[in-house]
Design a protein around this motif. Structure first.
Motif, PDB file in Angstrom:
ATOM      1  N   THR A  80     -55.729  70.438  80.706  1.00  0.00           N
ATOM      2  CA  THR A  80     -55.194  69.389  80.009  1.00  0.00           C
ATOM      3  C   THR A  80     -56.061  68.129  80.694  1.00  0.00           C
ATOM      4  OG1 THR A  80     -54.427  69.503  82.364  1.00  0.00           O
ATOM      5  CG2 THR A  80     -53.031  70.310  80.851  1.00  0.00           C
ATOM      6  N   VAL A  81     -55.581  66.919  80.055  1.00  0.00           N
ATOM      7  CA  VAL A  81     -56.260  65.588  80.344  1.00  0.00           C
ATOM      8  C   VAL A  81     -55.619  65.314  81.602  1.00  0.00           C
ATOM      9  CG1 VAL A  81     -56.450  63.160  79.626  1.00  0.00           C
ATOM     10  CG2 VAL A  81     -56.260  64.788  77.726  1.00  0.00           C
ATOM     11  N   GLY A  93     -64.363  64.218  86.375  1.00  0.00           N
ATOM     12  CA  GLY A  93     -64.690  65.266  87.168  1.00  0.00           C
ATOM     13  C   GLY A  93     -66.009  65.034  87.852  1.00  0.00           C
ATOM     14  N   HIS A  94     -66.724  63.862  87.700  1.00  0.00           N
ATOM     15  CA  HIS A  94     -67.812  63.738  88.557  1.00  0.00           C
ATOM     16  C   HIS A  94     -67.497  63.268  89.949  1.00  0.00           C
ATOM     17  CE1 HIS A  94     -70.061  64.063  84.944  1.00  0.00           C
ATOM     18  NE2 HIS A  94     -69.631  63.022  84.030  1.00  0.00           N
ATOM     19  N   ALA A  95     -68.464  63.161  90.656  1.00  0.00           N
ATOM     20  CA  ALA A  95     -68.251  62.647  92.235  1.00  0.00           C
ATOM     21  C   ALA A  95     -67.598  61.485  92.438  1.00  0.00           C
ATOM     22  CB  ALA A  95     -69.744  62.761  92.909  1.00  0.00           C
ATOM     23  N   ASP A  96     -67.761  60.570  91.393  1.00  0.00           N
ATOM     24  CA  ASP A  96     -67.142  59.110  91.664  1.00  0.00           C
ATOM     25  C   ASP A  96     -65.676  59.388  91.513  1.00  0.00           C
ATOM     26  OD1 ASP A  96     -67.192  59.143  88.751  1.00  0.00           O
ATOM     27  OD2 ASP A  96     -68.156  57.473  88.741  1.00  0.00           O
ATOM     28  N   GLY A  97     -65.183  60.497  90.726  1.00  0.00           N
ATOM     29  CA  GLY A  97     -63.685  60.609  90.267  1.00  0.00           C
ATOM     30  C   GLY A  97     -63.147  59.209  89.593  1.00  0.00           C
ATOM     31  N   ALA A  98     -63.861  58.597  88.968  1.00  0.00           N
ATOM     32  CA  ALA A  98     -63.190  57.367  88.350  1.00  0.00           C
ATOM     33  C   ALA A  98     -61.919  57.713  87.549  1.00  0.00           C
ATOM     34  CB  ALA A  98     -64.318  56.616  87.190  1.00  0.00           C
ATOM     35  N   ALA A  99     -61.178  56.555  87.824  1.00  0.00           N
ATOM     36  CA  ALA A  99     -59.651  56.554  86.870  1.00  0.00           C
ATOM     37  C   ALA A  99     -59.764  56.672  85.365  1.00  0.00           C
ATOM     38  CB  ALA A  99     -58.917  55.585  87.545  1.00  0.00           C
ATOM     39  N   VAL A 100     -59.373  57.739  84.904  1.00  0.00           N
ATOM     40  CA  VAL A 100     -59.156  57.962  83.383  1.00  0.00           C
ATOM     41  C   VAL A 100     -57.849  57.374  82.697  1.00  0.00           C
ATOM     42  CG1 VAL A 100     -59.386  59.599  81.425  1.00  0.00           C
ATOM     43  CG2 VAL A 100     -60.910  59.911  83.281  1.00  0.00           C
ATOM     44  N   CYS A 150     -62.196  56.863  78.225  1.00  0.00           N
ATOM     45  CA  CYS A 150     -61.900  55.658  78.833  1.00  0.00           C
ATOM     46  C   CYS A 150     -61.435  55.441  80.171  1.00  0.00           C
ATOM     47  CB  CYS A 150     -61.124  54.800  77.773  1.00  0.00           C
ATOM     48  SG  CYS A 150     -61.559  55.111  75.954  1.00  0.00           S
ATOM     49  N   PHE A 151     -61.894  54.498  80.999  1.00  0.00           N
ATOM     50  CA  PHE A 151     -61.826  54.452  82.504  1.00  0.00           C
ATOM     51  C   PHE A 151     -60.861  53.202  82.547  1.00  0.00           C
ATOM     52  CE2 PHE A 151     -65.908  56.851  82.176  1.00  0.00           C
ATOM     53  CZ  PHE A 151     -65.340  57.920  82.807  1.00  0.00           C
ATOM     54  N   ALA A 152     -60.119  53.176  83.870  1.00  0.00           N
ATOM     55  CA  ALA A 152     -59.180  52.011  84.223  1.00  0.00           C
ATOM     56  C   ALA A 152     -59.999  50.569  84.336  1.00  0.00           C
ATOM     57  CB  ALA A 152     -58.537  52.464  85.406  1.00  0.00           C
ATOM     58  N   ASP A 153     -61.316  50.973  84.613  1.00  0.00           N
ATOM     59  CA  ASP A 153     -61.919  49.500  84.759  1.00  0.00           C
ATOM     60  C   ASP A 153     -62.731  48.981  83.553  1.00  0.00           C
ATOM     61  OD1 ASP A 153     -64.223  51.219  84.198  1.00  0.00           O
ATOM     62  OD2 ASP A 153     -65.428  50.934  85.977  1.00  0.00           O
ATOM     63  N   GLY A 154     -62.182  49.602  82.351  1.00  0.00           N
ATOM     64  CA  GLY A 154     -62.686  49.133  81.018  1.00  0.00           C
ATOM     65  C   GLY A 154     -63.869  49.642  80.374  1.00  0.00           C
ATOM     66  N   SER A 155     -64.586  50.761  81.534  1.00  0.00           N
ATOM     67  CA  SER A 155     -65.738  51.401  81.094  1.00  0.00           C
ATOM     68  C   SER A 155     -65.474  52.600  80.315  1.00  0.00           C
ATOM     69  CB  SER A 155     -66.741  51.746  82.021  1.00  0.00           C
ATOM     70  OG  SER A 155     -66.126  52.453  83.000  1.00  0.00           O
ATOM     71  N   HIS A 156     -66.627  53.085  79.740  1.00  0.00           N
ATOM     72  CA  HIS A 156     -66.126  54.260  78.830  1.00  0.00           C
ATOM     73  C   HIS A 156     -67.829  55.174  79.009  1.00  0.00           C
ATOM     74  CE1 HIS A 156     -68.505  52.842  75.370  1.00  0.00           C
ATOM     75  NE2 HIS A 156     -67.814  51.728  75.778  1.00  0.00           N
ATOM     76  N   GLU A 157     -67.520  56.577  78.546  1.00  0.00           N
ATOM     77  CA  GLU A 157     -68.616  57.451  78.549  1.00  0.00           C
ATOM     78  C   GLU A 157     -68.533  58.297  77.491  1.00  0.00           C
ATOM     79  OE1 GLU A 157     -70.014  59.795  81.827  1.00  0.00           O
ATOM     80  OE2 GLU A 157     -67.915  60.432  82.244  1.00  0.00           O
ATOM     81  N   TRP A 158     -69.134  59.092  77.033  1.00  0.00           N
ATOM     82  CA  TRP A 158     -69.473  60.136  75.891  1.00  0.00           C
ATOM     83  C   TRP A 158     -69.764  61.371  77.055  1.00  0.00           C
ATOM     84  CZ3 TRP A 158     -67.336  60.987  71.250  1.00  0.00           C
ATOM     85  CH2 TRP A 158     -67.103  59.769  70.653  1.00  0.00           C
ATOM     86  N   VAL A 159     -68.845  62.595  77.016  1.00  0.00           N
ATOM     87  CA  VAL A 159     -69.311  63.657  77.534  1.00  0.00           C
ATOM     88  C   VAL A 159     -69.538  64.948  76.575  1.00  0.00           C
ATOM     89  CG1 VAL A 159     -68.353  65.402  79.031  1.00  0.00           C
ATOM     90  CG2 VAL A 159     -67.853  63.019  79.511  1.00  0.00           C
ATOM     91  N   GLY A 160     -70.631  65.290  76.548  1.00  0.00           N
ATOM     92  CA  GLY A 160     -70.974  66.512  75.833  1.00  0.00           C
ATOM     93  C   GLY A 160     -71.945  65.924  74.578  1.00  0.00           C
TER      94      GLY A 160
END
Length: 157
Positions: free
Chosen positions: A40-41, A46-53, A134-144
């Motif tokens: 589930t989303v 899942g990284h150490a910083d645990g940023a809000a998705v 997509c993160f709560a702070d407006g940033s984003h990343e590709w995984v994989g």
């Protein structure tokens, strides 16, 4: 143990997934065990910083279903007598949505657990599906997106 084709259901879909559909696909009167994995989303990375998705989007290469079949074939060859099913979602998802559902039935729980673990691990490792978080702070990343796959692919825009 399994009667008929041991690969019962494989799909990559842009519509909501059904746990019951996947579970029922591997149903077999000779099976003493069925193991389900439901991914589930979650609301954090899942990284150490645990940023809000806040949301994510899965993209799949056109070869993804063929690669999924290849993985399933490897699993049933390694675990004869098991029946397998797997569905993966693509498109935009929000926290709580089902991203992947995997089921394995077998004569006994040990082989069902092992085959299920192998199926989800190899699906994640080999099938060309990428996650854009997509993160709560407006940033984003590709995984994989930087991971290699046997199809030699790059992310689909």
């Amino acid at each position: 143990m399994t009667t008929g084709d041991p690969i019962r259901l494989l799909a990559i879909r842009d519509t909501p997934l059904s746990v019951d559909e996947v579970r029922l696909a591997v149903g077999d009167a000779a099976a003493g065990a069925t193991v389900l994995f439901v991914g589930t989303v979650r609301d954090h990375d899942g990284h150490a910083d645990g940023a809000a998705v806040t949301s994510l989007e899965y993209s799949a290469h056109p070869t993804a279903e063929a690669e999924l079949r290849r993985v399933a074939e490897q699993v049933v060859a390694e675990f004869p007598g098991c029946a397998v099913a797997a569905t993966h979602r693509v498109g935009e998802l929000v926290v709580g949505d089902l991203a992947v559902v995997v089921a394995v039935s077998a004569g006994h729980r040990g082989e069902a657990y092992e085959a299920s673990r192998r199926l989800i691990d190899e699906l994640k490792r080999q099938v060309p599906i990428w996650k854009h978080q997509c993160f709560a702070d407006g940033s984003h990343e590709w995984v994989g997106a930087d991971a290699g796959c046997s199809a030699g692919t790059t992310p689909v825009a």
